[in-house]
Design an enzyme around this catalytic site. Structure first.
Site, PDB file in Angstrom:
ATOM      1  N   ILE A 104       0.820  -1.210   0.000  1.00  0.00           N
ATOM      2  CA  ILE A 104       0.000   0.000   0.000  1.00  0.00           C
ATOM      3  C   ILE A 104       0.861   1.271   0.000  1.00  0.00           C
ATOM      4  O   ILE A 104       0.372   2.340  -0.289  1.00  0.00           O
ATOM      5  CB  ILE A 104      -0.980   0.017   1.194  1.00  0.00           C
ATOM      6  CG1 ILE A 104      -0.261   0.107   2.543  1.00  0.00           C
ATOM      7  CG2 ILE A 104      -1.879  -1.229   1.164  1.00  0.00           C
ATOM      8  CD1 ILE A 104      -1.187   0.310   3.745  1.00  0.00           C
ATOM      9  N   LYS A 105       2.126   1.131   0.349  1.00  0.00           N
ATOM     10  CA  LYS A 105       3.067   2.271   0.352  1.00  0.00           C
ATOM     11  C   LYS A 105       2.441   3.551   0.893  1.00  0.00           C
ATOM     12  O   LYS A 105       2.641   4.631   0.345  1.00  0.00           O
ATOM     13  CB  LYS A 105       3.645   2.495  -1.051  1.00  0.00           C
ATOM     14  CG  LYS A 105       4.522   1.334  -1.535  1.00  0.00           C
ATOM     15  CD  LYS A 105       5.289   1.654  -2.798  1.00  0.00           C
ATOM     16  CE  LYS A 105       6.148   0.499  -3.265  1.00  0.00           C
ATOM     17  NZ  LYS A 105       5.404  -0.692  -3.710  1.00  0.00           N
ATOM     18  N   ARG A 106       1.707   3.442   1.969  1.00  0.00           N
ATOM     19  CA  ARG A 106       1.133   4.618   2.590  1.00  0.00           C
ATOM     20  C   ARG A 106       2.200   5.326   3.413  1.00  0.00           C
ATOM     21  O   ARG A 106       3.249   4.737   3.738  1.00  0.00           O
ATOM     22  CB  ARG A 106      -0.043   4.227   3.509  1.00  0.00           C
ATOM     23  CG  ARG A 106      -1.203   3.509   2.813  1.00  0.00           C
ATOM     24  CD  ARG A 106      -1.834   4.323   1.709  1.00  0.00           C
ATOM     25  NE  ARG A 106      -3.122   3.798   1.274  1.00  0.00           N
ATOM     26  CZ  ARG A 106      -3.354   3.223   0.094  1.00  0.00           C
ATOM     27  NH1 ARG A 106      -2.396   3.060  -0.792  1.00  0.00           N
ATOM     28  NH2 ARG A 106      -4.580   2.818  -0.220  1.00  0.00           N
TER      29      ARG A 106
ATOM     30  N   ASP B 108       4.273   5.243  -6.023  1.00  0.00           N
ATOM     31  CA  ASP B 108       4.803   3.948  -6.415  1.00  0.00           C
ATOM     32  C   ASP B 108       5.505   4.157  -7.747  1.00  0.00           C
ATOM     33  O   ASP B 108       5.899   5.293  -8.026  1.00  0.00           O
ATOM     34  CB  ASP B 108       3.676   2.908  -6.481  1.00  0.00           C
ATOM     35  CG  ASP B 108       4.181   1.513  -6.161  1.00  0.00           C
ATOM     36  OD1 ASP B 108       4.973   0.970  -6.957  1.00  0.00           O
ATOM     37  OD2 ASP B 108       3.802   0.957  -5.113  1.00  0.00           O
TER      38      ASP B 108
END
Lengths: 307, 307
Positions: A104-106, B108
């Site tokens: 999710i690379k939050r 991303d």
């Protein structure tokens, strides 16, 4: 969860994770046809096609692999319906005994980071009741905002015995624009790696920390250094296969115990049927092609890390 | 969209944005009671309470402000139901003529960044049909992955005439851990700022670029330098009010034309009724308290940036 992940890796002798990043282009025609017949060419139809695709791949590979890594962007691009398919994919994967790494690379700060952590790893309070939401086992997190961004995630991880993989050195070509900048003679990614090691000390499993790192397969010489900087952090390694990372490059990401890294492949597994190597399976048997690609990947990687 | 945003700022003489970051604790009891009476203490009930809270605040402030900035984490923490409330909030704000900045801080690479851009700014293709999804006007993006992460967002922005605010220097205390690191005598945030300026050249509006930056109100001396490094980039300024940023610190974020920055307040506006200053409104009239807080904020900021 880090213990469960490591148990799975040992039992299945497979330090790999399958990236469930379903582009609609990857989904075989017959699945799209079926879904569109039922729901039309709608977001619901797209989500149904993706879900059936994922389910077939999970069914045909779950006995071989310890973990899956659904990339939430691929679901978020279909809005609410796509996110429902994400949630179903997480739930189903866990039913099959798989560890789920939500890619999710939050990353935010304070109560906002806490809210993301709640949504993905924790539970939210509504009046007198509490609910789990997307409920992954691990999530990926971006470190750019520093400790204020990471700490709220770590706090939820401690409560829920869950974990993180924090971006340190990403697999893409331009990752060096900021990550490789030299600071007092050392690249930024090393400094981020040191913070990951420090954050990780706060939440240890038996052998490894619940707080891991993302280090791309495409930079093995950096992987070697980062392995030493973060000896107790599991390294999630993207970039194998489609992005150009080779198995022979992967040894430095592992510790002497043969553990410490888990290698991701997404397209190389889920769209294996589109490769010449697996074309004989045919698109109807895409899930069998994925199974064979998993078998081949495990052999490739175990061969390369054998000491 | 950058032109629309600037038009709104000029017409309303209000370089501010209201952050719609609805913690359930902020929502007045009577709204929660109503929602729980209908849906129970469920995620649907929480989402309904939040939506009604947002709607009332939008209704009472939209004529005064050019933009809102819903923070998606606050919705994502209620899962699918929360994200439905996010979508409704975006749609309703646009109906009211407001520019919507989705505070999503995604980031991303490659097709994954493209998928986020599609989900939030673009449209997805399903067979022969295409659909918009969350459909914000701008989103915030994290730069840690470099150009590979930003370019796919910029591409969608060009197609859709939409924009970005890229994190450069965040408002939190620990933001310096990585962002302030010195590289050849200059901090990382300056280098990121230079990239933002460069990325911004690719997608210009009339006076300003569609590609802006996030620079926290809490670091005015850095804001001054970044203003010069990115002369054509709008700066979204969080950290005013609750996080400690004062109006007197904000002048350096603006250009000589009085434009170039938009200051966010979230809690200070949406939970104004909880402050002593606005307590006389009472929680039943929370939206009137928010309106007064907006009027006061505009006066405070315009006073400080007057040249």
């Amino acid at each position: 969860m880090i213990n469960k992940l490591i148990d799975g890796i040992k039992k299945k002798n497979a330090p790999i994770v399958v990236g469930l990043d379903p582009m609609l282009d990857y989904v075989p025609e017959h699945l799209k046809k079926e879904a569109f017949a039922e729901f039309g060419e709608t977001l619901e139809g797209a989500a149904e096609a993706i879900w059936n695709y994922n389910k077939a791949i999970i069914d045909s590979t779950y006995d071989l692999i310890p973990a899956v890594k659904p990339q939430i962007a691929m679901y978020e691009q279909f809005g609410i319906e796509g996110l429902k398919a994400f949630k179903k994919t997480v739930e189903y994967s866990k039913e099959k005994g798989l560890t789920v790494i939500g890619d999710i690379k939050r990353g935010d700060i304070g109560t906002t980071s806490a809210a993301y952590a709640t949504g993905h790893l924790g539970r939210v309070q509504v009046g007198s009741k509490s609910y789990t939401l997307f409920d992954e086992d691990f999530v990926t997190v971006n470190p750019y905002l520093g400790t204020d961004g990471i700490k709220p995630f770590v706090d939820v991880c401690k409560e829920e015995k869950k974990g993180l993989f924090i971006l340190v050195k990403t697999s893409n070509k331009s990752s060096g624009e900021f990550q490789d900048r030299m600071i007092d003679g050392r690249p930024l990614y090393e400094i981020v790696g040191e913070y990951v090691a420090k954050w990780g000390e706060e939440h240890m499993g038996s052998e490894y920390s619940y707080i891991g790192a993302v280090v791309g397969a495409t930079y093995p010489e950096m992987g070697k250094i980062l392995r030493k900087i973060m000896p107790k952090s599991y390294i999630l390694v993207p970039g194998y296969g489609a992005q150009g990372g080779k198995a022979s490059d992967l040894a430095p990401y592992f510790n002497e115990d043969g553990l410490g890294a888990i290698v991701n492949s997404s397209r190389g597994i889920i769209a294996a049927y589109k490769q010449e190597k697996y074309a004989s399976f045919g698109s109807e048997n895409f899930a069998d092609a994925s199974r064979q690609a998993v078998i081949d990947m495990i052999e490739d990687i175990n061969g390369a890390i054998k000491r």
